[in-house]
Motif scaffolding. Sequence first.
Motif, PDB file in Angstrom:
ATOM      1  N   ASN A 128      49.397   7.092  50.239  1.00 37.65           N
ATOM      2  CA  ASN A 128      49.843   8.113  51.179  1.00 37.65           C
ATOM      3  C   ASN A 128      49.893   7.494  52.578  1.00 37.65           C
ATOM      4  O   ASN A 128      48.869   7.326  53.229  1.00 37.65           O
ATOM      5  N   GLU A 165      56.712  19.844  61.634  1.00 43.23           N
ATOM      6  CA  GLU A 165      57.104  19.185  60.390  1.00 43.23           C
ATOM      7  C   GLU A 165      55.940  18.421  59.761  1.00 43.23           C
ATOM      8  O   GLU A 165      56.114  17.779  58.715  1.00 43.23           O
ATOM      9  N   GLY A 166      54.783  18.457  60.395  1.00 43.36           N
ATOM     10  CA  GLY A 166      53.603  17.822  59.816  1.00 43.36           C
ATOM     11  C   GLY A 166      53.177  16.521  60.455  1.00 43.36           C
ATOM     12  O   GLY A 166      52.159  15.937  60.052  1.00 43.36           O
ATOM     13  N   TYR A 364      64.635   9.033  50.585  1.00 41.50           N
ATOM     14  CA  TYR A 364      63.190   9.092  50.795  1.00 41.50           C
ATOM     15  C   TYR A 364      62.897   9.647  52.185  1.00 41.50           C
ATOM     16  O   TYR A 364      63.343   9.091  53.191  1.00 41.50           O
ATOM     17  N   GLN A 365      62.152  10.730  52.240  1.00 42.21           N
ATOM     18  CA  GLN A 365      61.746  11.342  53.495  1.00 42.21           C
ATOM     19  C   GLN A 365      60.259  11.700  53.400  1.00 42.21           C
ATOM     20  O   GLN A 365      59.757  12.000  52.313  1.00 42.21           O
ATOM     21  N   PRO A 366      59.548  11.662  54.523  1.00 42.19           N
ATOM     22  CA  PRO A 366      58.125  12.007  54.476  1.00 42.19           C
ATOM     23  C   PRO A 366      57.916  13.499  54.281  1.00 42.19           C
ATOM     24  O   PRO A 366      58.786  14.305  54.622  1.00 42.19           O
ATOM     25  N   GLU A 367      56.788  13.853  53.729  1.00 42.19           N
ATOM     26  CA  GLU A 367      56.389  15.245  53.593  1.00 42.19           C
ATOM     27  C   GLU A 367      55.093  15.453  54.363  1.00 42.19           C
ATOM     28  O   GLU A 367      54.112  14.749  54.126  1.00 42.19           O
ATOM     29  N   ASN A 368      55.132  16.417  55.301  1.00 42.32           N
ATOM     30  CA  ASN A 368      53.968  16.695  56.149  1.00 42.32           C
ATOM     31  C   ASN A 368      53.439  15.429  56.825  1.00 42.32           C
ATOM     32  O   ASN A 368      52.238  15.189  56.880  1.00 42.32           O
ATOM     33  N   TYR A 371      54.296   9.524  53.776  1.00 41.21           N
ATOM     34  CA  TYR A 371      55.198   8.952  52.785  1.00 41.21           C
ATOM     35  C   TYR A 371      54.452   8.589  51.507  1.00 41.21           C
ATOM     36  O   TYR A 371      53.346   8.050  51.558  1.00 41.21           O
ATOM     37  N   LYS A 372      55.070   8.868  50.375  1.00 39.82           N
ATOM     38  CA  LYS A 372      54.644   8.320  49.106  1.00 39.82           C
ATOM     39  C   LYS A 372      55.448   7.042  48.863  1.00 39.82           C
ATOM     40  O   LYS A 372      56.607   6.934  49.268  1.00 39.82           O
TER      41      LYS A 372
END
Length: 404
Positions: A128, A165-166, A364-368, A371-372
Amino acid sequence: MKITSIDALQLPSGNKGATTRGAWSPVLVRVNTDEGICGWGEAGLAYGKGWRAGRGMIQDFAEQIIGMNPMNTEEVWETIFRKTFWGMGGGTVVSAAMSAIDIALLDIKGKALGVPIYQLLGGKTNDNLRTYASQVQFNWGSDITKQELVEPEEYADVTLRAMEEGYDCVKVDPIIVPDSSGKSWNIRGPLQNHVIKTVYDRVAAMREAGGEDLDIIIEMHSNTDTMAAIQIAQVLEPLRIFYYEEPAHPLNVENFTEIKKKTSIPIASGERIYTRQGFRQFFEKRLLDVAQPDLCLCGGLSEAKKICDMAWLYDSNVQIHVCGSPISKAAALQIEAAIPNFLIHEHHQRALNPVNRSTCKYDYQPENGTYKVPDLPGLGQEPTEDCIAKADIVTVAAGMKYMK
């Protein structure tokens, strides 16, 4: 396995300002093999001036390595470095071409072995990946109208939008956009008071909006000289800055020595520092708290891993510099997964642009704000067939050096 041909591609960018310094012209390389496996890489010259030279250098270096085994990445890298004459000269364009080819070779190796590149670099250390919103002075979002923020309130607003957006970290260049006073805007020192005050007011507005839990990275793009960088650092110190990026150009390491003595803010640089040789003196003088090699400029993934290992020796953390197509982002995620001194991932405003995002198969975009790491073999990314069809491609092959 042998390299049979190499394609140098300029991607369609959708950028109407193709004659400006801010033009967007990503240059990719595709290395093809006799076993049907191809690898993708990128030259880090998508912005500024230089993409034509980078694409030309890829073609010249391709002539040297046609017929070589792409699995022997160190041999190919040394061949380009030592047998092309200018490989040992270094510099932006030379290193960009070397980088593009090296990244493509690691992509081939990962695909051939059926593993993501991070496995070739030592395996996964991080998963993460904390991520920051980069270049918010140019606003933030996939659909923006105003692209240069001026007033402190605008800097506060964009900070809040990123945090919604986190993201808990943002990067801003508070000096690149002039204020609205109409006065001269000289950003090399000694600085006029209204310049210093504007910079402080913008960052102070961000700090107030974001609160104490927000980290703020200050970016100077090497546009300031040593004196101006020191003046800005000293006025911003009370605002708790995460780190201070490219406060001066890296061509004279002693400028960084002077800045380092005059501020307690951690110093970062690397976008315009190439190969181990370029980073060596910065590490030995302990000038970089955060090393920022660009995989598409520093010599590729192979060279970046060596630079990151050098950084580890000097207790320097690493933030890979990312400003390119989704290929460069995918490469960054792979090495960031592997290195123990990873600090944070850069998510550039350019990476939100729909045209840029649509060039490759995976968005691929980050979440909160996290990045995974992709687990597909190799880079885990490649251009779409539509993008390739629209690209301007030059191919170098044995017995037929160049063909459109």
